[in-house]
Design an enzyme around this catalytic site. Structure first.
Site, mmCIF file in Angstrom:
data_model
loop_
_atom_site.group_PDB
_atom_site.id
_atom_site.type_symbol
_atom_site.label_atom_id
_atom_site.label_comp_id
_atom_site.label_asym_id
_atom_site.label_seq_id
_atom_site.Cartn_x
_atom_site.Cartn_y
_atom_site.Cartn_z
ATOM 1 N N ASP A 228 5.608 0.547 -27.044
ATOM 2 C CA ASP A 228 6.098 -0.832 -27.092
ATOM 3 C C ASP A 228 5.813 -1.413 -28.479
ATOM 4 O O ASP A 228 5.187 -0.766 -29.316
ATOM 5 C CB ASP A 228 5.472 -1.706 -25.975
ATOM 6 C CG ASP A 228 6.454 -2.786 -25.473
ATOM 7 O OD1 ASP A 228 6.797 -2.782 -24.269
ATOM 8 O OD2 ASP A 228 6.880 -3.595 -26.291
ATOM 9 N N HIS A 266 19.326 -2.880 -19.685
ATOM 10 C CA HIS A 266 20.104 -4.099 -19.380
ATOM 11 C C HIS A 266 19.793 -5.226 -20.362
ATOM 12 O O HIS A 266 20.407 -6.283 -20.339
ATOM 13 C CB HIS A 266 19.908 -4.550 -17.929
ATOM 14 C CG HIS A 266 18.564 -5.170 -17.642
ATOM 15 N ND1 HIS A 266 18.357 -5.971 -16.545
ATOM 16 C CD2 HIS A 266 17.370 -5.127 -18.286
ATOM 17 C CE1 HIS A 266 17.086 -6.374 -16.522
ATOM 18 N NE2 HIS A 266 16.478 -5.887 -17.571
HETATM 19 C C1 LIG Z 1 12.042 -6.549 -19.748
HETATM 20 S S1 LIG Z 1 10.657 -5.847 -20.487
HETATM 21 C C2 LIG Z 1 10.365 -4.452 -19.437
HETATM 22 C C3 LIG Z 1 8.926 -4.035 -19.460
HETATM 23 C C4 LIG Z 1 8.595 -2.888 -18.504
HETATM 24 N N1 LIG Z 1 9.444 -1.720 -18.776
HETATM 25 C C5 LIG Z 1 8.754 -3.342 -17.065
HETATM 26 O O1 LIG Z 1 9.783 -3.042 -16.465
HETATM 27 O O2 LIG Z 1 7.864 -4.025 -16.579
HETATM 28 C C6 LIG Z 1 11.302 -5.076 -21.950
HETATM 29 C C7 LIG Z 1 10.244 -4.435 -22.821
HETATM 30 O O3 LIG Z 1 10.867 -3.860 -23.993
HETATM 31 C C8 LIG Z 1 9.990 -4.065 -25.104
HETATM 32 N N2 LIG Z 1 10.762 -3.923 -26.339
HETATM 33 C C9 LIG Z 1 11.669 -4.775 -26.842
HETATM 34 N N3 LIG Z 1 12.168 -4.295 -27.995
HETATM 35 C C10 LIG Z 1 11.560 -3.077 -28.221
HETATM 36 C C11 LIG Z 1 11.642 -2.091 -29.232
HETATM 37 N N4 LIG Z 1 12.463 -2.242 -30.280
HETATM 38 N N5 LIG Z 1 10.879 -0.972 -29.136
HETATM 39 C C12 LIG Z 1 10.036 -0.807 -28.089
HETATM 40 N N6 LIG Z 1 9.898 -1.718 -27.071
HETATM 41 C C13 LIG Z 1 10.664 -2.843 -27.148
HETATM 42 C C14 LIG Z 1 9.460 -5.474 -24.863
HETATM 43 O O4 LIG Z 1 8.303 -5.732 -25.623
HETATM 44 C C15 LIG Z 1 9.200 -5.417 -23.342
HETATM 45 O O5 LIG Z 1 7.904 -4.940 -23.088
HETATM 46 O O1 LIG Z 2 12.356 -15.394 -18.868
HETATM 47 C C1 LIG Z 2 12.407 -14.397 -18.139
HETATM 48 C C2 LIG Z 2 13.003 -13.215 -18.557
HETATM 49 C C3 LIG Z 2 12.990 -12.119 -17.732
HETATM 50 C C4 LIG Z 2 13.524 -10.828 -18.091
HETATM 51 C C5 LIG Z 2 14.004 -10.549 -19.349
HETATM 52 C C6 LIG Z 2 14.440 -9.263 -19.647
HETATM 53 C C7 LIG Z 2 14.389 -8.287 -18.681
HETATM 54 O O2 LIG Z 2 14.788 -6.999 -18.911
HETATM 55 C C8 LIG Z 2 13.902 -8.580 -17.401
HETATM 56 O O3 LIG Z 2 13.864 -7.587 -16.475
HETATM 57 C C9 LIG Z 2 13.467 -9.831 -17.105
HETATM 58 O O4 LIG Z 2 12.402 -12.144 -16.526
HETATM 59 C C10 LIG Z 2 11.822 -13.268 -16.095
HETATM 60 C C11 LIG Z 2 11.220 -13.243 -14.847
HETATM 61 O O5 LIG Z 2 11.256 -12.084 -14.124
HETATM 62 C C12 LIG Z 2 10.602 -14.384 -14.353
HETATM 63 O O6 LIG Z 2 10.004 -14.345 -13.130
HETATM 64 C C13 LIG Z 2 10.579 -15.540 -15.101
HETATM 65 C C14 LIG Z 2 11.186 -15.572 -16.353
HETATM 66 C C15 LIG Z 2 11.797 -14.430 -16.853
#
Ligand SMILES: C[S@@+](CC[C@H](N)C(=O)[O-])C[C@H]1O[C@@H](n2cnc3c(N)ncnc32)[C@H](O)[C@@H]1O
Ligand SMILES: O=c1cc(-c2ccc(O)c(O)c2)oc2c(O)c(O)ccc12
Length: 359
Positions: A228, A266
């Site tokens: 990350d 996504h």
């Molecule tokens: C929506 S979160 C999902 C986190 C985890 N996979 C989960 O499902 O709980 C997206 C993750 O992608 C990471 N991310 C965003 N841009 C990235 C990059 N260029 N390289 C590696 N990680 C990245 C963010 O910091 C975040 O932790």
């Molecule tokens: O600002 C939010 C953004 C996201 C979110 C963004 C990128 C992803 O790929 C994903 O899976 C979730 O999730 C939220 C959430 O889950 C909450 O309960 C409250 C706020 C947020």
């Protein structure tokens, strides 16, 4: 003279249209009343009480004045309508409306999820951060910004999170909750085969490691890396078979048997999606695979309520990231654009599917 817009509507059509337009216009009241319930602490109060509560008992536990009774029961009435609360009627059904012996309130099963692992219980402390991006959404359709979030903050979502510690912590706590809940379902049933036989795995964009910790606990012989961004993993401590690596998935992904992408693809447009997958393909062994956990839209296995939830998350992706949820055809096209030869939708668990992608 009937207005030209109404000339084709019968009186009953007009009355139906009136009901529909009121429901559409005031749909936000569900959101407002749910947030009010959390703000007052209704779910926690009922949980703490340990059994169904009368309205008066609930009000006194929340230090709400009895003078508010005539209003409070209307709030709980709408919360019952939405299925957040369950009202168990008093045996003697001819009690007066609003009478305390009207019944006992308990939490609906979904509410227990909301309180423990759902999205709501964190919304309060980041109200402005989360909701500011949604305001005046129409403005975004008239500008060239990459997302409405960018219009609101002048920053991309990931940049803002890495600069703003409290929002970043709030977001990653949300992701950890979501991952804990999802992994309990995935690894807790027979679908652990997804990780069976793997000796190494990179969780790309694995955040604070909730998924990786669940996997390494279940499969102690597997070496897991969480990749990350530097601010996310900087102070995280690994373990014997779990390592946090700071990096950029658009540059390079560490080599492993398999790569996991949960709620990653996504977040990105088609071009970025293909770039990430090409780096995943370079990282895995020829006999390896990419494991994707994300939504497949228009999934025939899902009912209308699940489809609505997917539409909401699709709007969340559009507003916060300028990205999207994809249907099977869209996924498949991008898999092949990234040079993969085959894939399999292993299973669908709730709103998300587990997809395996083979080089
Ligand atoms: C929506 S979160 C999902 C986190 C985890 N996979 C989960 O499902 O709980 C997206 C993750 O992608 C990471 N991310 C965003 N841009 C990235 C990059 N260029 N390289 C590696 N990680 C990245 C963010 O910091 C975040 O932790
Ligand atoms: O600002 C939010 C953004 C996201 C979110 C963004 C990128 C992803 O790929 C994903 O899976 C979730 O999730 C939220 C959430 O889950 C909450 O309960 C409250 C706020 C947020």
């Amino acid at each position: 003279m009937a207005d030209h817009n109404d000339q084709n509507l019968t009186p009953s059509d007009l009355l139906l249209a009136e009901t529909q337009s009121w429901n559409q216009l005031y749909f936000f009241i569900e959101h407002v009343t749910l947030k009010c319930a959390l703000q007052l602490g209704i779910p926690n109060a009922i949980t703490k009480h340990g059994k169904p509560m009368t309205l008066s008992k609930l009000m006194s536990s929340l230090s709400i004045s009895p003078s508010k009774y005539p209003y409070f029961h209307r709030l709980t009435r709408i919360l019952v309508r939405y299925g957040l609360l369950i009202l168990q009627k008093h045996e003697d059904n001819n009690v007066d409306d609003g009478d305390d012996s009207k019944g006992y309130y308990s939490l609906a099963p979904t509410d227990r999820y909301i309180m423990k692992d759902g999205p709501w219980n964190s919304m309060e402390d980041q109200d402005s951060f989360f909701f500011k991006a949604w305001n005046c959404l129409g403005d975004w359709f008239r500008n060239e910004d990459p997302s409405k979030f960018y219009t609101a903050y002048g920053d991309l979502f990931w940049t803002k999170l890495s600069r703003d510690t409290s929002s970043g912590n709030w977001f990653h706590a949300n992701m950890a909750r979501d991952s804990r809940s999802f992994m309990n379902v995935l690894i807790g049933n027979e679908f652990k085969d997804v990780f069976k036989g793997l000796t190494s795995l990179v969780d790309v964009g694995g955040g604070t490691g909730t998924v990786a910790m669940a996997i390494t606990k279940k499969f102690p012989d597997m070496k897991c890396i969480v990749l990350d961004l530097p601010p996310i993993v900087a102070n995280l401590q690994g373990s014997e078979n779990l390592e946090f690596v700071a990096g950029d998935m658009f540059q390079k992904i560490p080599a492993a048997n398999a790569v996991l992408l949960k709620s990653i693809l996504h977040d990105w447009n088609d071009e970025e999606f293909v770039k990430i997958l090409k780096n995943c393909k370079d990282a895995i062994t020829r006999s390896g695979k990419v494991i994707i956990i994300d939504m497949v839209m228009e999934n025939p296995e899902l009912d209308d309520e699940a489809f609505q939830a997917q539409l909401f998350i699709d709007m969340l992706m559009m507003v916060f990231l300028g990205s999207k949820e994809r249907n099977k055809k869209e996924w498949e096209k991008l898999f092949f654009d990234a040079g993969f030869t085959s894939y399999k939708i292993i299973l669908t668990l709730g709103l998300r599917s587990v997809i395996e992608l083979y080089p």
